[in-house]
Write an enzyme that holds these catalytic residues in place. Structure first.
Site, PDB file in Angstrom:
ATOM      1  N   LYS A 131       3.541   0.263  10.311  1.00 32.18           N
ATOM      2  CA  LYS A 131       3.654   1.548   9.442  1.00 32.18           C
ATOM      3  C   LYS A 131       3.257   2.689  10.190  1.00 32.18           C
ATOM      4  O   LYS A 131       3.786   3.815  10.135  1.00 32.18           O
ATOM      5  CB  LYS A 131       2.796   1.472   8.105  1.00 32.18           C
ATOM      6  CG  LYS A 131       3.862   0.982   7.093  1.00 32.18           C
ATOM      7  CD  LYS A 131       3.155   0.896   5.706  1.00 32.18           C
ATOM      8  CE  LYS A 131       3.902   0.327   4.598  1.00 32.18           C
ATOM      9  NZ  LYS A 131       3.101   0.527   3.104  1.00 32.18           N
ATOM     10  N   ARG A 191       5.336 -13.534   9.980  1.00 31.10           N
ATOM     11  CA  ARG A 191       5.686 -12.046   9.817  1.00 31.10           C
ATOM     12  C   ARG A 191       7.277 -11.973  10.339  1.00 31.10           C
ATOM     13  O   ARG A 191       7.500 -12.553  11.471  1.00 31.10           O
ATOM     14  CB  ARG A 191       4.699 -11.108  10.588  1.00 31.10           C
ATOM     15  CG  ARG A 191       4.994  -9.878  10.476  1.00 31.10           C
ATOM     16  CD  ARG A 191       3.693  -9.102  11.123  1.00 31.10           C
ATOM     17  NE  ARG A 191       4.178  -7.420  11.038  1.00 31.10           N
ATOM     18  CZ  ARG A 191       3.033  -6.425  11.246  1.00 31.10           C
ATOM     19  NH1 ARG A 191       2.052  -6.847  11.697  1.00 31.10           N
ATOM     20  NH2 ARG A 191       3.522  -5.144  11.183  1.00 31.10           N
ATOM     21  N   GLU A 244       0.865  -1.196   0.138  1.00 27.94           N
ATOM     22  CA  GLU A 244       0.026  -0.147   0.056  1.00 27.94           C
ATOM     23  C   GLU A 244       0.863   1.130   0.025  1.00 27.94           C
ATOM     24  O   GLU A 244       1.722   1.485   0.951  1.00 27.94           O
ATOM     25  CB  GLU A 244      -0.981  -0.119   1.144  1.00 27.94           C
ATOM     26  CG  GLU A 244      -1.808   1.282   1.346  1.00 27.94           C
ATOM     27  CD  GLU A 244      -3.022   0.881   2.302  1.00 27.94           C
ATOM     28  OE1 GLU A 244      -3.766   2.071   2.616  1.00 27.94           O
ATOM     29  OE2 GLU A 244      -2.493  -0.009   3.292  1.00 27.94           O
TER      30      GLU A 244
END
Length: 796
Positions: free
Chosen positions: A509, A499, A279
Site C-alpha cells: 500500500k 500472501r 485498514e
C-alpha cells in the site's frame, strides 16, 4: 496462566544415559535429543513419573506419552503416567485409546470411570481368548490363506483379531497366528519363498493397434473441490492454539476453557464467524481479493457470517473516500457482509481492558522515545519505567486519556517479555497519544489503540471463530494469544495463509500510494495497477478474479511469485465466452476498391460469436462494405514473404466477413516510406482460397469517416518480474506501459456501447468501455491480448 492458558516451566536438557535407562534404543534416544521440543517433553514426563529407570515396555509407553500427548489436556498427564507405571495401561492400543479420550476431555475434570472403560483398564484377555479369536479369524479367511499361502498379509489378520479383542496382547496374537499358519500350510515350499511380482495391466489390443494416446488427469482432490475443508469447526476450538515461550523458561499454552467455549457457541449458535478487516488508508488490491475469498468464502461455505470490519486505529491515515470505496468494492466482488463494524466501535471496551491490564501488573506507562524503544528492544533491555507502581501507571494513563500529556511524551506498553527471541513479545505498544479527530469516532479520544493491542480483542468481542491473515503475521501469534490469555478472553482460531505476490507489479500500500500521489499513474483506478478498482476499469470481472484466487489455492505455502500470465488466463477464459466480437482498426491505412462502383454500400453480416448460426440474426452485427475501407498499417508490406499473411503488391487477402481483395497499386506521399493509400480490386465471387484474413473498417456511406474511438493499450507496469525487491523500484517503471491511440476506426455497431460493455476486437484482444467515454467519443481499454496474434505481422 489465566482461564485460557496452562503455565509450565521449561525442562532442562537431558543426558543420553537417562533415556537409555528407560529402555529406549540408542537411535530413538539420540533422535529425541536432537529435537528440543521432544527433549523438553521427555524431561517433563520423567520428572512427573519420578523414576530413573524402568523396563523397556514401560519406557516405550512413556516416550509415546511425551511425543503424542495432547497439549490441551496437560493437567491430566500425571494421571496417565501413573496408569502406565502401574501397568494398568500396558500396551500401545490402550495408550492410543487413552490419548484419544484425553484429547476430547481437554482441561476439564476427568471422569475416571469413563476413562478406564475407554482404554480397557482392568480388562484381562487370556491366552485362551486370543487362541479362540485367532481360530475364528483364520476360518473366515481360509480360502485366501490356501490360495496365497505364506504370501497372505499377516498384518491384516492381526488387525481383524484386534477389532474383536482390542486389549489383547499384540505380540501373543502375532505368535499365535504364525503358529497356526504353519500348522495349516506345513513347511514353506520354494514357491513360498519367492516374492510375488505384481502383474502389469495388459494394454487393450484395440488401443495398441490404433496407438491412441489418451490424456487423463487425476480427479480433483477434496481440497481442490472445496478449499475450505482445511478449517476446523467452531466446536473444535478447545485445543491449544499456540505455545508462548518466555525467556525465563515459562510456557503458556493458549486454549479456550470449556466454559469460555460454551459461552461463545451459545452466542454464535455454533456458526462460523469470520471478518475481513481492511485498514481504510487506501484502495484495495488483488491481494485483498484473496483475503475476501477466504474470509467471506469460508463463512458462506459453512452457512456462517462474515463481518466487514474497518481497522481504523490510525486517524491520520484514514479517509471517508477509502471507506466508501471498500464497501462498494466488497459488494462488486460478490460478497455481502453480515455487519459493517469499526474497531473504533469498541474504543471504550478496549480502554477498560487496558486499565484492567495495568491493574494486573501487565501494562505500564512508558516515556521512552521511538528511537529509545528500538534500541532497548535490540539490546533486550527493560524500560526504566517498566516496574513503576501500578497506581502510578493508572494515574498517568488517565492523564493520557484526558489530554493532559503531549504527543510523544508517553505510551502504554504491554508488559510481555523484553528478553524474548520473538521481537513481537518485546512489550508492544498498546496506546499512543494523538490529538487528531477520528473520521468515525469524532474528537472523543486523544489516545488510540495500536493494531497489536486492538486486533485480537475485537476478534474476541465479535466472537470470530476463524481469524485468518497472511503469513507475515505468523510471528505475531504469540502476542495475539498473550493478550487474550492475560485478560481471560475467548480465543479465536488463528490461521495464516501465503500472501499473494504477482509479477511485474507492486502490492504494498505504501508503494501504491506513492505511485498515485506522485502521479506515476493516473489514480488508484489506473488500469495498469492491480488494485481492484484498476482491474475493474480495465475490464476484468470479479468472477475472473475469484476464479484466479481459487485456482492458486489458500494454503500456507511459501510466498512465491505468481506470474501475471496466470491471472490473464482466467480473464481470457471468461471473456472468450462472454465478449461479443467486433472490428476496430487502430492505425488505419486507406484502401480504395477500384472495381466497386462509386456510391455503392453493401451491408454484410459480421459474427458476434465464432460459432453463431447463419440464421440467427441476434448473433450478428451489420458491417458496411464500401469503396473506401481501412486496414491496419502493419497488415501491408511492400515485400512479400512465405511467412507473411498480410497484403502486398500483387497479392490477395481475405477481408473478414467480406471479399478477397488484391493490391493493384500503391500511392506514396512525399517519401518512399510514406504510403498514403492502397488501390485494390475485390473478388465478388470469392473464387480465391486465401490464408490471410484481415480485419477492416469501411466508410459507412461514401465520403463519411468511420466511427472514431480512442483506444488505450496497456503493458506490464514494471519491466522486472519482482520490482518490489529493487532499491530503485521506481526506476524499473515501464515507459511503454500505456499507449493512447486517439483516432482508431470502429464498425458502426460500437456506437451504442456503454460503460460495462466488453468486446473482442478481432485480432487485437479484449476491450472494455472506459469511464472517460463521452457521448462524443468512446474510449476503450485493452483488458488483455489474445492468446495468439495473427501471424508475425499482426497488430500489437
Amino acid at each position: 496462566m489465566g482461564a485460557g492458558g496452562d503455565g509450565e516451566k521449561a525442562a532442562p536438557a537431558l543426558p543420553l544415559e537417562t533415556l537409555l535407562a528407560l529402555g529406549l534404543d540408542q537411535r530413538t534416544a539420540e533422535n529425541a535429543l536432537v529435537n528440543s521440543k521432544v527433549t523438553a517433553n521427555l524431561a517433563a514426563v520423567i520428572a512427573e513419573a519420578g523414576i530413573k529407570e524402568c523396563d523397556k515396555s514401560v519406557g516405550n509407553l512413556l516416550y509415546a506419552v511425551a511425543t503424542k500427548y495432547p497439549t490441551n489436556a496437560l493437567v491430566h498427564r500425571p494421571v496417565l503416567i501413573k496408569y502406565v507405571l502401574s501397568t494398568k495401561i500396558k500396551n500401545p492400543a490402550q495408550l492410543d485409546a487413552a490419548l484419544s479420550f484425553l484429547t476430547n476431555t481437554g482441561p476439564d475434570s476427568l471422569d475416571v470411570e469413563k476413562f478406564e472403560e475407554a482404554c480397557g483398564v482392568g480388562v484381562v484377555v487370556s491366552i485362551e481368548e486370543i487362541k479362540s479369536t485367532v481360530t475364528d479369524v483364520l476360518e473366515e479367511n481360509m480360502e485366501a490363506i490356501k490360495e496365497q499361502r505364506y504370501h497372505i498379509n499377516v498384518g491384516t489378520l492381526c488387525g481383524q483379531v484386534r477389532k474383536k479383542l482390542p486389549w489383547g496382547d499384540a505380540k501373543a496374537t502375532k505368535e499365535e497366528i504364525d503358529k497356526r499358519l504353519a500348522e495349516i500350510l506345513g513347511p514353506k515350499t520354494e514357491a513360498d519363498n519367492i516374492k510375488p511380482v505384481k502383474k502389469k495391466k495388459e494394454k487393450s489390443a484395440k488401443v495398441e493397434e490404433k496407438k491412441v494416446v489418451v490424456a487423463t488427469s487425476a480427479p480433483p482432490s477434496e481440497e481442490e473441490l472445496n478449499p475450505y475443508t482445511i478449517f476446523p469447526q467452531p466446536e473444535e476450538n478447545f485445543k491449544v492454539h499456540t505455545e508462548i515461550f518466555f525467556s525465563n523458561g515459562n510456557i503458556w499454552r493458549a486454549h479456550n476453557t470449556k466454559e469460555i467455549l460454551e459461552k461463545h457457541l451459545k452466542a454464535t449458535g455454533g456458526k462460523v464467524m469470520t471478518r475481513f478487516p481492511p485498514e481504510p488508508n487506501g484502495y484495495l488490491h488483488i491481494g485483498h481479493a484473496k483475503a475476501m475469498f477466504i474470509d467471506f468464502g469460508l463463512a458462506k461455505e459453512r452457512n456462517g457470517h462474515c463481518y466487514l470490519r474497518f481497522d481504523d486505529t490510525n486517524p491520520e491515515a484514514e479517509k471517508k473516500e477509502y471507506i466508501d470505496h471498500i464497501q462498494e468494492i466488497v459488494h462488486w466482488m460478490g460478497w455481502e457482509p453480515y455487519k459493517v463494524t469499526y474497531t473504533s466501535d469498541y474504543f471504550q471496551a478496549l480502554y477498560e481492558h487496558a486499565v484492567e491490564l495495568i491493574r494486573k501488573g501487565l501494562a505500564y506507562v512508558d516515556h521512552q522515545t521511538a528511537e529509545e524503544i528500538k534500541e532497548y528492544r535490540e539490546k533486550k533491555m527493560n524500560s526504566p519505567w517498566r516496574d513503576r507502581p501500578i497506581e502510578e501507571s493508572l494515574k498517568l494513563f488517565e492523564d493520557m486519556r484526558r489530554g493532559l500529556m503531549a504527543e510523544g511524551t508517553a505510551t502504554l506498553r504491554m508488559k510481555q517479555d523484553m528478553q524474548n527471541e520473538n521481537k513481537n513479545m518485546s512489550d508492544l505498544i498498546a496506546y499512543r497519544i494523538k490529538f487528531t479527530p477520528h473520521p468515525h469516532a469524532g474528537d472523543k479520544w486523544c489516545i488510540y489503540p495500536s493494531y497489536d493491542y486492538a486486533h485480537c480483542m475485537v476478534d474476541s468481542f465479535e466472537n470470530i471463530t476463524h481469524s485468518l491473515c497472511t503469513l507475515e503475521f505468523d510471528i505475531r501469534r504469540p502476542s495475539y494469544y498473550w493478550l487474550l490469555v492475560a485478560l481471560g478472553l475467548y480465543q479465536p482460531y488463528v490461521w495464516e495463509y501465503s500472501r499473494l505476490n504477482i509479477s511485474n507489479t507492486v502490492m504494498s500500500k505504501r508503494k501504491l500510494n506513492r505511485l498515485v500521489t506522485e502521479k506515476w499513474v493516473d489514480g488508484w483506478d489506473d488500469p495498469r495497477l492491480l488494485t481492484l478498482a484498476g482491474l475493474r476499469r480495465r475490464g476484468v470481472s470479479s468472477t475472473a478474479i475469484n476464479s484466479f484466487i481459487r485456482g492458486i489455492g489458500i494454503t500456507r505455502s511459501d510466498n512465491s511469485l505468481i506470474r501475471v500470465d496466470r491471472l490473464e488466463y482466467h480473464i481470457r477464459e471468461e471473456l472468450n465466452k462472454t465478449a461479443p466480437r467486433a472490428m476496430v482498426v487502430l492505425r488505419p491505412l486507406k484502401v480504395v476498391i477500384t472495381n466497386l462502383e462509386e456510391g455503392k454500400v453493401l451491408d454484410l453480416d459480421g459474427k458476434m460469436w465464432p460459432d453463431a448460426s447463419d440464421t440467427d440474426a441476434s448473433s450478428h452485427y451489420k458491417v458496411p462494405f464500401s469503396r473506401t475501407v481501412y486496414i491496419e498499417k502493419t497488415d501491408f508490406r511492400l515485400k512479400d514473404s512465405k511467412d507473411y499473411y498480410g497484403l502486398a503488391p500483387g497479392k490477395s487477402v481475405m477481408l473478414r466477413y467480406a471479399f478477397p481483395i488484391k493490391c493493384t497499386d500503391v500511392i506514396y506521399g512525399d517519401s518512399p516510406d510514406d504510403i498514403v493509400e492502397i488501390r485494390a480490386e475485390y473478388d465478388p465471387l470469392k473464387t480465391s482460397k486465401l490464408k490471410g484474413v484481415l480485419h477492416w473498417v469501411a466508410e459507412p456511406t461514401p465520403g463519411v469517416e468511420p466511427l472514431k474511438v480512442e483506444v488505450r493499450l496497456f503493458e506490464k507496469l514494471f519491466m522486472s518480474e519482482n520490482p518490489a525487491e529493487l532499491e530503485n523500484w521506481l526506476g524499473d517503471l515501464n515507459p511503454h506501459s500505456k499507449e493512447v491511440i486517439k483516432d482508431a476506426y470502429a464498425v458502426p455497431s460500437l456506437a451504442t456501447a456503454v460503460l460495462g460493455d466488453k468486446f473482442q476486437f478481432e485480432r487485437l484482444g479484449y476491450f472494455a468501455v472506459d469511464t472517460d467515454s463521452t457521448p462524443e467519443k468512446l474510449v476503450f481499454n485493452r483488458t488483455v491480448t489474445l492468446r495468439d496474434s495473427f501471424g508475425k505481422a499482426g497488430p500489437k
